[in-house]
Scaffold this motif. Structure first.
Motif, PDB file in Angstrom:
ATOM      1  N   LEU A  27       0.827  -1.208   0.000  1.00 28.00           N
ATOM      2  CA  LEU A  27       0.000   0.000   0.000  1.00 28.00           C
ATOM      3  C   LEU A  27       0.863   1.261   0.000  1.00 28.00           C
ATOM      4  O   LEU A  27       0.567   2.234  -0.706  1.00 28.00           O
ATOM      5  N   ILE A  28       1.938   1.253   0.789  1.00 22.67           N
ATOM      6  CA  ILE A  28       2.851   2.399   0.799  1.00 22.67           C
ATOM      7  C   ILE A  28       3.505   2.571  -0.569  1.00 22.67           C
ATOM      8  O   ILE A  28       3.662   3.690  -1.074  1.00 22.67           O
ATOM      9  N   ALA A  29       3.902   1.435  -1.183  1.00 20.96           N
ATOM     10  CA  ALA A  29       4.536   1.505  -2.499  1.00 20.96           C
ATOM     11  C   ALA A  29       3.578   2.075  -3.542  1.00 20.96           C
ATOM     12  O   ALA A  29       3.974   2.881  -4.402  1.00 20.96           O
ATOM     13  N   LEU A  30       2.300   1.668  -3.474  1.00 17.02           N
ATOM     14  CA  LEU A  30       1.322   2.219  -4.412  1.00 17.02           C
ATOM     15  C   LEU A  30       1.154   3.724  -4.203  1.00 17.02           C
ATOM     16  O   LEU A  30       1.081   4.495  -5.166  1.00 17.02           O
ATOM     17  N   GLY A  31       1.097   4.132  -2.940  1.00 14.85           N
ATOM     18  CA  GLY A  31       1.019   5.566  -2.664  1.00 14.85           C
ATOM     19  C   GLY A  31       2.252   6.302  -3.143  1.00 14.85           C
ATOM     20  O   GLY A  31       2.167   7.420  -3.677  1.00 14.85           O
ATOM     21  N   GLY A  32       3.429   5.672  -2.977  1.00 17.89           N
ATOM     22  CA  GLY A  32       4.659   6.282  -3.471  1.00 17.89           C
ATOM     23  C   GLY A  32       4.662   6.411  -4.983  1.00 17.89           C
ATOM     24  O   GLY A  32       5.166   7.405  -5.525  1.00 17.89           O
ATOM     25  N   GLY A  33       4.086   5.415  -5.675  1.00 17.19           N
ATOM     26  CA  GLY A  33       3.990   5.509  -7.126  1.00 17.19           C
ATOM     27  C   GLY A  33       3.137   6.684  -7.568  1.00 17.19           C
ATOM     28  O   GLY A  33       3.461   7.390  -8.526  1.00 17.19           O
ATOM     29  N   VAL A  34       2.035   6.903  -6.859  1.00 17.73           N
ATOM     30  CA  VAL A  34       1.182   8.056  -7.168  1.00 17.73           C
ATOM     31  C   VAL A  34       1.942   9.363  -6.920  1.00 17.73           C
ATOM     32  O   VAL A  34       1.876  10.308  -7.725  1.00 17.73           O
ATOM     33  N   LEU A  35       2.688   9.421  -5.811  1.00 14.74           N
ATOM     34  CA  LEU A  35       3.482  10.615  -5.505  1.00 14.74           C
ATOM     35  C   LEU A  35       4.489  10.900  -6.608  1.00 14.74           C
ATOM     36  O   LEU A  35       4.648  12.051  -7.053  1.00 14.74           O
ATOM     37  N   ILE A  36       5.184   9.856  -7.069  1.00 17.07           N
ATOM     38  CA  ILE A  36       6.190  10.038  -8.119  1.00 17.07           C
ATOM     39  C   ILE A  36       5.536  10.516  -9.411  1.00 17.07           C
ATOM     40  O   ILE A  36       6.067  11.385 -10.121  1.00 17.07           O
ATOM     41  N   ALA A  37       4.362   9.952  -9.726  1.00 18.92           N
ATOM     42  CA  ALA A  37       3.661  10.365 -10.947  1.00 18.92           C
ATOM     43  C   ALA A  37       3.286  11.843 -10.887  1.00 18.92           C
ATOM     44  O   ALA A  37       3.476  12.584 -11.864  1.00 18.92           O
ATOM     45  N   PHE A  38       2.763  12.289  -9.748  1.00 16.52           N
ATOM     46  CA  PHE A  38       2.402  13.701  -9.609  1.00 16.52           C
ATOM     47  C   PHE A  38       3.644  14.588  -9.606  1.00 16.52           C
ATOM     48  O   PHE A  38       3.644  15.678 -10.192  1.00 16.52           O
ATOM     49  N   LEU A  39       4.710  14.112  -8.954  1.00 14.37           N
ATOM     50  CA  LEU A  39       5.939  14.909  -8.908  1.00 14.37           C
ATOM     51  C   LEU A  39       6.491  15.110 -10.314  1.00 14.37           C
ATOM     52  O   LEU A  39       6.867  16.223 -10.698  1.00 14.37           O
ATOM     53  N   GLY A  40       6.545  13.999 -11.081  1.00 16.40           N
ATOM     54  CA  GLY A  40       7.047  14.116 -12.446  1.00 16.40           C
ATOM     55  C   GLY A  40       6.149  14.965 -13.318  1.00 16.40           C
ATOM     56  O   GLY A  40       6.629  15.790 -14.117  1.00 16.40           O
ATOM     57  N   GLY A  41       4.824  14.790 -13.171  1.00 14.60           N
ATOM     58  CA  GLY A  41       3.888  15.526 -14.004  1.00 14.60           C
ATOM     59  C   GLY A  41       3.908  17.017 -13.748  1.00 14.60           C
ATOM     60  O   GLY A  41       3.863  17.824 -14.692  1.00 14.60           O
ATOM     61  N   THR A  42       3.980  17.411 -12.490  1.00 12.63           N
ATOM     62  CA  THR A  42       3.973  18.842 -12.184  1.00 12.63           C
ATOM     63  C   THR A  42       5.237  19.531 -12.663  1.00 12.63           C
ATOM     64  O   THR A  42       5.180  20.649 -13.191  1.00 12.63           O
ATOM     65  N   PHE A  43       6.391  18.881 -12.526  1.00 10.83           N
ATOM     66  CA  PHE A  43       7.636  19.499 -12.995  1.00 10.83           C
ATOM     67  C   PHE A  43       7.711  19.496 -14.515  1.00 10.83           C
ATOM     68  O   PHE A  43       8.290  20.403 -15.123  1.00 10.83           O
ATOM     69  N   GLU A  44       7.156  18.449 -15.129  1.00  9.27           N
ATOM     70  CA  GLU A  44       7.171  18.391 -16.591  1.00  9.27           C
ATOM     71  C   GLU A  44       6.340  19.510 -17.190  1.00  9.27           C
ATOM     72  O   GLU A  44       6.610  19.969 -18.314  1.00  9.27           O
ATOM     73  N   ALA A  45       5.327  19.979 -16.436  1.00 12.70           N
ATOM     74  CA  ALA A  45       4.481  21.064 -16.924  1.00 12.70           C
ATOM     75  C   ALA A  45       5.257  22.358 -17.086  1.00 12.70           C
ATOM     76  O   ALA A  45       4.830  23.243 -17.830  1.00 12.70           O
ATOM     77  N   ILE A  46       6.391  22.471 -16.402  1.00 17.77           N
ATOM     78  CA  ILE A  46       7.210  23.682 -16.547  1.00 17.77           C
ATOM     79  C   ILE A  46       8.501  23.382 -17.304  1.00 17.77           C
ATOM     80  O   ILE A  46       9.472  24.134 -17.219  1.00 17.77           O
ATOM     81  N   GLY A  47       8.511  22.265 -18.021  1.00 18.02           N
ATOM     82  CA  GLY A  47       9.647  21.948 -18.863  1.00 18.02           C
ATOM     83  C   GLY A  47      10.804  21.297 -18.157  1.00 18.02           C
ATOM     84  O   GLY A  47      11.914  21.246 -18.703  1.00 18.02           O
ATOM     85  N   ARG A  48      10.578  20.784 -16.970  1.00 14.86           N
ATOM     86  CA  ARG A  48      11.649  20.116 -16.221  1.00 14.86           C
ATOM     87  C   ARG A  48      11.136  18.744 -15.764  1.00 14.86           C
ATOM     88  O   ARG A  48       9.989  18.590 -15.383  1.00 14.86           O
ATOM     89  N   TYR A  49      12.034  17.767 -15.791  1.00 18.66           N
ATOM     90  CA  TYR A  49      11.687  16.462 -15.243  1.00 18.66           C
ATOM     91  C   TYR A  49      12.769  16.052 -14.249  1.00 18.66           C
ATOM     92  O   TYR A  49      13.932  15.841 -14.640  1.00 18.66           O
ATOM     93  N   PRO A  50      12.433  15.977 -12.952  1.00 16.87           N
ATOM     94  CA  PRO A  50      13.454  15.717 -11.916  1.00 16.87           C
ATOM     95  C   PRO A  50      13.859  14.236 -11.853  1.00 16.87           C
ATOM     96  O   PRO A  50      13.649  13.556 -10.855  1.00 16.87           O
TER      97      PRO A  50
END
Length: 454
Positions: free
Chosen positions: A232-255
């Motif tokens: 369950l923690i891993a699934l939540g972490g996957g969602v966090l990573i997806a949002f983290l990547g998506g939000t930064f990609e919106a400004i032209g950066r991928y961390p």
């Protein structure tokens, strides 16, 4: 027979009952005091009508009902308070054990996260070339989980010494042997060392009663609950990573570096400790998850295995065994064993047999037949093509599982025929745990030099 009607003997019985009740996390100290007052009043009423004090005590306890039933009643009637306990909003004035556990967990989780990055100071990069992290990953998280559990159990210095020695032994097995990146020993160490070290965590878990069969069964239950929380923690972490990547990609950066070099390794190792703490914090307050899942999947797996055996008999052909097939069957047998263990951990040993017990017998018997067929095919291939580290490890694991499943099936048969108590099956499973540990350590420490590290 000695008559137990002396006041000090009765008080001793109350003391034992009180200690037992206060180990239940659902019941606060005030709840335990209230129950004790009720029990004392019942004993007084029964002695007033002529019962001896020991008889009155037993009758009064019986009238109160089982402690698990009492716990469920408290969970229903005080759900708001229990929810607050889950959210750690208890009395700030009191030195709450839950808060101490939380602090200890945070220290151990931080230690695990730091540990997984520490090798970079010595030139070992996470996700870099080489086998270092493949064979050592469990050594960064499981010692910290064991430390948290040992601290919580107030383990003795001797237990801490045994734990440290076994983790050091694991580090030696993972790093000392001169194996190349293509060696089969690398994959065997990477897959078997975590299991061997998890059983070392079991020593920390049962440090308060190392010889208790019941505590070993508690560790089996803990393992299942830990796995569910970790997923369950891993699934939540996957969602966090997806949002983290998506939000930064919106400004032209991928961390990418931040995510894969820091968030993933540090979060995964810390989650190992956090999941263990969650199981400890929530046990008894909410329904156990793993045993519930076993009730769902045991019938499904039993039907699937029986259908497979019917198909094998209908086709009249044997099982084609290659490396991938061996891995699949080993995992299948491990799942069957897990279903058996976790359903046992949630079962009342005194409850009569039921339909689910017959389903378990069918599941274990089917797995036993499949294991025998795989072993027959495997020994033929070894005789024809010779031995390798992989097939010797797989052969040994199938033999270990075969022995356990065979005796488990025999004991289950005796139970459903009303010739054997269920507690015998439970004791067999807990007594067999060291056999798994011995074989896992043998694969890690003995097979590489025996096969010249190939």
């Amino acid at each position: 027979m000695t008559v137990t009607n002396e006041p000090d003997e009765l008080e001793g019985q109350f003391a034992q009952w009180r200690d037992y009740v206060r180990r239940r996390p659902e019941l606060a100290a005030s709840d335990a005091d209230e129950l004790e007052d009720h029990l004392r009043n019942s004993v007084d009423e029964l002695t007033a009508i002529g019962l001896r004090s020991d008889e009155a005590f037993l009758v009064a306890v019986k009238r109160m009902g089982g402690l698990d039933e009492l716990s469920r009643e408290f969970a229903r009637e005080h759900s708001e308070r229990l929810w607050k306990q889950l959210m750690f909003t208890g009395d700030p004035v009191k030195a709450s054990p839950q808060r101490r556990d939380l602090a200890a967990m945070l220290v151990c989780a931080a230690g695990a996260a730091v540990s997984v990055k520490a090798p970079e100071l010595f030139g070992q990069r996470y996700e870099g070339e080489g086998t270092f992290y493949d064979t050592n990953l469990a050594l960064f998280a499981l010692p910290w989980l064991a430390a948290f559990l040992a601290w919580r159990r107030r383990a003795s210095i001797k237990v801490y010494g045994v734990l440290a020695a076994l983790f050091v032994l694991g580090a030696v097995g993972a790093n000392v042997y001169p194996v190349g990146d293509e060696s089969q020993s690398v994959a065997l160490t990477a897959s078997h060392l975590p299991i061997a070290l998890w059983l070392v965590v079991g020593i920390a878990y049962i440090a308060d009663d190392l010889r208790s069969s019941r505590r070993r069964m508690d560790f089996i239950r803990f393992s299942g609950e830990w796995f569910v929380y970790f997923v369950l923690i891993a699934l939540g972490g996957g969602v966090l990573i997806a949002f983290l990547g998506g939000t930064f990609e919106a400004i032209g950066r991928y961390p990418e570096t931040l995510i894969w070099q820091w968030v993933v390794p540090c979060g995964a190792t810390a989650a190992v400790v956090v999941a263990g703490w969650l199981v400890e914090a929530k046990q008894g307050v909410i329904e156990n998850i793993a045993p519930v899942l076993t009730r769902l999947f045991t019938p499904l797996f039993a039907v699937a295995l029986l259908a497979f055996l019917v198909a094998v008999g209908w086709n009249g052909s044997g099982i084609e065994v290659d490396r991938d097939t061996l891995v699949m069957f080993d995992l299948l047998l491990a799942v069957v064993l897990g279903l058996l263990l976790y359903s046992m951990s949630a079962r009342d040993p005194l409850a009569p047999r039921g339909t689910f017990d017959f389903l378990q017998l069918a599941l274990v018997a089917s797995a036993l037949i499949i294991d025998a067929l795989v072993l027959y095919t495997m020994t033929g291939r070894i005789a024809e093509y010779g031995t390798t580290p992989n097939n010797v490890a797989a052969l040994g694991e199938n033999i270990v599982l075969l022995v356990n499943l065979a005796w488990s099936a025999w004991l289950l048969l005796g139970f459903v025929r009303r010739r054997r108590a269920f507690a015998v099956i439970e004791r067999w499973q807990t007594a067999y745990l060291p056999v798994y540990a011995v074989w896992m350590w043998a694969v890690v420490l003995l097979l590489p030099p025996i096969f010249h590290y190939r």
